[in-house]
Scaffold this active site. Structure first.
Site, PDB file in Angstrom:
ATOM      1  N   ASP A   4      32.780  48.882  62.563  1.00 33.23           N
ATOM      2  CA  ASP A   4      33.597  49.744  60.691  1.00 33.23           C
ATOM      3  C   ASP A   4      31.920  50.157  60.223  1.00 33.23           C
ATOM      4  O   ASP A   4      32.263  50.405  59.145  1.00 33.23           O
ATOM      5  CB  ASP A   4      34.248  49.215  60.116  1.00 33.23           C
ATOM      6  CG  ASP A   4      36.124  48.818  60.047  1.00 33.23           C
ATOM      7  OD1 ASP A   4      36.322  49.625  61.295  1.00 33.23           O
ATOM      8  OD2 ASP A   4      36.330  47.519  60.312  1.00 33.23           O
ATOM      9  N   ASP A  23      47.830  58.630  68.250  1.00 38.11           N
ATOM     10  CA  ASP A  23      46.545  58.679  69.193  1.00 38.11           C
ATOM     11  C   ASP A  23      46.828  57.836  70.615  1.00 38.11           C
ATOM     12  O   ASP A  23      46.132  57.285  71.071  1.00 38.11           O
ATOM     13  CB  ASP A  23      45.932  57.569  68.304  1.00 38.11           C
ATOM     14  CG  ASP A  23      44.376  57.057  69.063  1.00 38.11           C
ATOM     15  OD1 ASP A  23      43.494  57.602  69.802  1.00 38.11           O
ATOM     16  OD2 ASP A  23      44.453  55.629  68.743  1.00 38.11           O
TER      17      ASP A  23
END
Length: 309
Positions: free
Chosen positions: A239, A131
């Protein structure tokens, strides 16, 4: 060593290092992704994340990152916590940031992985990615059969949900490739329906410029007033679209001690967050991904929530 034996060694080594899944794709130009990325950028869905406009060709062609690349080894490293702190905390941070920064933890494992491949097989050249480079990690993971890209644009795995990190080794070693799997989202729109800022305008497309994670992490200036009252007490990341995903009912707690939160994090009250000092910030987040916002950014997010009341 025969190609099939090399492939078996690579997969067994991934398991031994703690990766939950390992999938392999041929390193080649991602022609199907090119128009999607172009359209996404054209719509301005990257917001002020201008770095996403850079290295367009490298994002789509792994041989420009690793000359002579033959294989993309995609990996899943679980971070699902045993306890969801957001369920009881007054202010919330994303699960991936509870413990030590995943860039450090997973990158170390990838370097060990590459060393082991070179020791066993010989002169293998490649690079490790977590990432932090122009790699289309979800596209490669999907090609390698690790899961499918869901309507919230995250990779979903039938037995592990989506609370995991993706990582890649791009190497100049030819290996047997895996097949992709079908999409199991069906008619479900839970992630789209739950997003408080309407950051998923259509299935499989996320408007990054409207995402709570973008506002609380990537955006460096002031948070726009038109999203006041929509953050659901998130101060670092979010989330929501993962929590509501039915596939995350299959997620299992990780076994990585370095991802465990410091005990103090579990007991932070709203007042503690408001009064957070540089010393407390360093104690809680010295090696955490939360360092990306620095103390100043975290304080901005907390003040923004206070202004909602």
């Amino acid at each position: 060593m025969q190609q099939t034996k090399r492939t078996a060694f690579v997969k067994a080594t991934a398991t031994a290092l703690g990766f939950s899944f390992c999938g392999i794709s041929k390193a080649e130009f991602l022609k199907d992704e090119a128009p999607r990325v172009e359209e996404w950028l054209k719509r301005g869905y990257h917001g002020k994340m201008s770095y996403l406009e850079n290295h367009f060709d490298k994002r789509l062609d792994p041989t420009l990152l690793v000359p002579g690349a033959k294989s993309v080894v995609s990996l899943i490293y679980n971070y699902a916590p045993a306890k969801d702190l957001a369920a009881t905390s007054e202010l919330k941070i994303a699960k991936y940031a509870y413990g030590e920064d995943y860039h450090t933890v997973v990158k170390e494992k990838l370097k060990t992985f590459l060393d082991m491949i070179q020791e066993e097989i010989g002169d293998v050249q490649g690079r490790a990615f977590v990432d932090s480079a122009p790699v289309m990690e979800r596209a490669w993971a999907q090609r390698g059969g690790l899961g499918w890209i869901g309507k919230n644009s995250l990779l979903l795995n039938r037995s592990h949900g989506s609370f995991f990190f993706l990582a890649e080794l791009i190497i100049d070693l030819e290996l047997d490739t895996d097949e992709g799997i079908k999409d199991y989202c069906g008619t479900c729109t839970a992630c789209m329906d739950a997003c408080p800022t309407d950051a998923i305008p259509q299935p499989y497309v996320v408007d990054g410029s409207k995402c709570i994670s973008y506002f609380t992490i990537e955006l460096k200036g002031e948070i726009p007033n038109d999203v006041k009252g929509k953050f659901d007490n998130w101060i670092f990341g979010c989330d929501i679209c993962q929590d509501v995903c039915p596939w995350n009912s299959f997620s299992k707690p990780h076994h990585e001690p370095r991802f465990n939160p410091p005990p103090e994090l579990e007991h932070m009250t709203r007042q503690d967050w408001r009064e957070i000092t540089d010393d407390v910030f360093k104690k809680l987040f010295s090696d955490s991904a939360v360092q990306r916002t620095k103390l100043k950014g975290l304080q901005r997010n907390i003040l923004f929530l206070d202004a909602e009341e």
